[in-house]
Design an enzyme around this catalytic site. Structure first.
Site, PDB file in Angstrom:
ATOM      1  N   ARG A  14       0.811  -1.197   0.000  1.00  0.00           N
ATOM      2  CA  ARG A  14       0.000   0.000   0.000  1.00  0.00           C
ATOM      3  C   ARG A  14       0.861   1.270   0.000  1.00  0.00           C
ATOM      4  O   ARG A  14       1.840   1.353  -0.744  1.00  0.00           O
ATOM      5  CB  ARG A  14      -0.997  -0.051   1.172  1.00  0.00           C
ATOM      6  CG  ARG A  14      -2.024  -1.201   1.031  1.00  0.00           C
ATOM      7  CD  ARG A  14      -2.823  -1.454   2.296  1.00  0.00           C
ATOM      8  NE  ARG A  14      -3.639  -0.323   2.681  1.00  0.00           N
ATOM      9  CZ  ARG A  14      -4.890  -0.103   2.252  1.00  0.00           C
ATOM     10  NH1 ARG A  14      -5.457  -0.938   1.397  1.00  0.00           N
ATOM     11  NH2 ARG A  14      -5.567   0.946   2.669  1.00  0.00           N
ATOM     12  N   ASP A 140      -3.197  11.709   9.903  1.00  0.00           N
ATOM     13  CA  ASP A 140      -4.493  11.556   9.237  1.00  0.00           C
ATOM     14  C   ASP A 140      -5.219  12.886   9.347  1.00  0.00           C
ATOM     15  O   ASP A 140      -5.097  13.582  10.368  1.00  0.00           O
ATOM     16  CB  ASP A 140      -5.307  10.447   9.921  1.00  0.00           C
ATOM     17  CG  ASP A 140      -6.492   9.986   9.086  1.00  0.00           C
ATOM     18  OD1 ASP A 140      -7.397  10.809   8.823  1.00  0.00           O
ATOM     19  OD2 ASP A 140      -6.529   8.804   8.703  1.00  0.00           O
ATOM     20  N   TYR A 153      -9.014   5.544  17.088  1.00  0.00           N
ATOM     21  CA  TYR A 153      -8.098   5.827  15.987  1.00  0.00           C
ATOM     22  C   TYR A 153      -7.868   7.325  15.856  1.00  0.00           C
ATOM     23  O   TYR A 153      -6.723   7.778  15.724  1.00  0.00           O
ATOM     24  CB  TYR A 153      -8.664   5.265  14.677  1.00  0.00           C
ATOM     25  CG  TYR A 153      -7.874   5.664  13.455  1.00  0.00           C
ATOM     26  CD1 TYR A 153      -6.682   5.018  13.128  1.00  0.00           C
ATOM     27  CD2 TYR A 153      -8.314   6.697  12.628  1.00  0.00           C
ATOM     28  CE1 TYR A 153      -5.948   5.393  12.014  1.00  0.00           C
ATOM     29  CE2 TYR A 153      -7.587   7.081  11.514  1.00  0.00           C
ATOM     30  CZ  TYR A 153      -6.412   6.425  11.207  1.00  0.00           C
ATOM     31  OH  TYR A 153      -5.684   6.802  10.100  1.00  0.00           O
ATOM     32  N   ALA A 156      -5.682   8.517  18.677  1.00  0.00           N
ATOM     33  CA  ALA A 156      -4.292   8.081  18.511  1.00  0.00           C
ATOM     34  C   ALA A 156      -3.564   8.931  17.475  1.00  0.00           C
ATOM     35  O   ALA A 156      -2.403   9.319  17.667  1.00  0.00           O
ATOM     36  CB  ALA A 156      -4.250   6.607  18.119  1.00  0.00           C
ATOM     37  N   LYS A 157      -4.240   9.238  16.362  1.00  0.00           N
ATOM     38  CA  LYS A 157      -3.611  10.062  15.327  1.00  0.00           C
ATOM     39  C   LYS A 157      -3.443  11.506  15.804  1.00  0.00           C
ATOM     40  O   LYS A 157      -2.476  12.180  15.437  1.00  0.00           O
ATOM     41  CB  LYS A 157      -4.426  10.007  14.041  1.00  0.00           C
ATOM     42  CG  LYS A 157      -4.305   8.700  13.275  1.00  0.00           C
ATOM     43  CD  LYS A 157      -2.860   8.406  12.851  1.00  0.00           C
ATOM     44  CE  LYS A 157      -2.795   7.245  11.868  1.00  0.00           C
ATOM     45  NZ  LYS A 157      -1.395   6.867  11.519  1.00  0.00           N
TER      46      LYS A 157
END
Length: 246
Positions: A14, A140, A153, A156-157
């Site tokens: 990826r 992100d 998520y 965390a980002k």
């Protein structure tokens, strides 16, 4: 990038593989980290070594194992006698609701997205200072605009975004630390993201009205490592304008 060595976590496939290919094409030696994607990692190593002998190396590690992270940095330095850059790309990603969050999800999502980049930066700090190197974290756009249903998520980002700026302070002036915040580049794996209508609606919110490519991220990573000597502590959104149009 000629003669420099870069460690890329999650480099086997990826976006990580695109980063490895672009940095390698620019002359760098690459350490391809993987956890379970051994087939893809060794195939990429063979591909890159076929282009330039002894220029790619695979390193297996569980990002939740601190000892394995330190060992991987040591292996990376031993590979070419130096380490010039660290790209924290590997990431766990899945939905979590407030009611359903448990300790295992917390440990996994914050561990891969936040704790591991910190420990890798800690392990690599002395060598990166010696080489006047760089760290690039893949964050992100939802670090600042949380994604509904993906609470852990997003948190965390957001932590990784703060870590990027904190490390820029801690490692200055020798080491530059920046981050790239992707938008719609490659759709996440899993049935939840296979709905074409849902995808179309997400893409419609990008100002450029299209998906990005993995190489869009890879080009920005290369820029931050090789062509941005006066940039540190910054987050660059590579998202087709989606983050200002959600």
């Amino acid at each position: 990038m000629q003669g420099k060595t870069v460690l890329v976590t999650g480099g086997a496939k990826r976006v990580g593989a695109a980063i490895c290919r672009r940095l390698h094409a620019a002359g760098a030696n690459v350490v391809i980290h993987y956890r379970s994607s051994a087939y893809e990692a060794f195939a990429l190593r063979a591909e890159l070594n076929g282009l330039r002998e002894n220029s790619a190396f695979c390193a297996q590690a569980d990002l939740l194992d601190p000892d394995a992270l330190r060992a991987m940095v040591t292996e990376g330095i031993q590979f070419c006698g130096r380490l010039d850059a660290l790209v924290n790309n590997a990431s766990s990603f899945y939905a979590t609701t407030l009611e359903g969050i448990n300790a295992a999800q917390w440990n996994d999502l914050t561990g891969t997205n936040l704790k591991a980049p910190l420990l890798l930066a800690q392990a690599a700090a002395a060598e990166l200072r010696r080489r006047h190197g760089a760290i690039v974290n893949i964050v992100d756009i939802h670090a600042e605009r949380p994604m509904h249903g993906h609470l852990l998520y997003s948190v965390a980002k957001a932590g990784l975004t703060a870590l990027t700026r904190g490390l820029a302070q801690e490692l200055a002036p020798q080491v530059r630390v920046n981050a790239v915040a992707p938008g719609v580049i490659i759709w996440p794996e899993g049935e939840a993201w296979s709905d074409e209508e849902a995808r179309r609606k997400i893409v419609a919110h990008t100002l450029l009205k299209r998906e990005g490519e993995p190489d869009d991220i890879a080009r920005t990573v290369q820029f931050l490592i090789a062509d941005a000597p006066y940039i540190t502590g910054q987050i660059i959104a590579v998202d087709g304008g989606r983050s200002i149009n959600i």
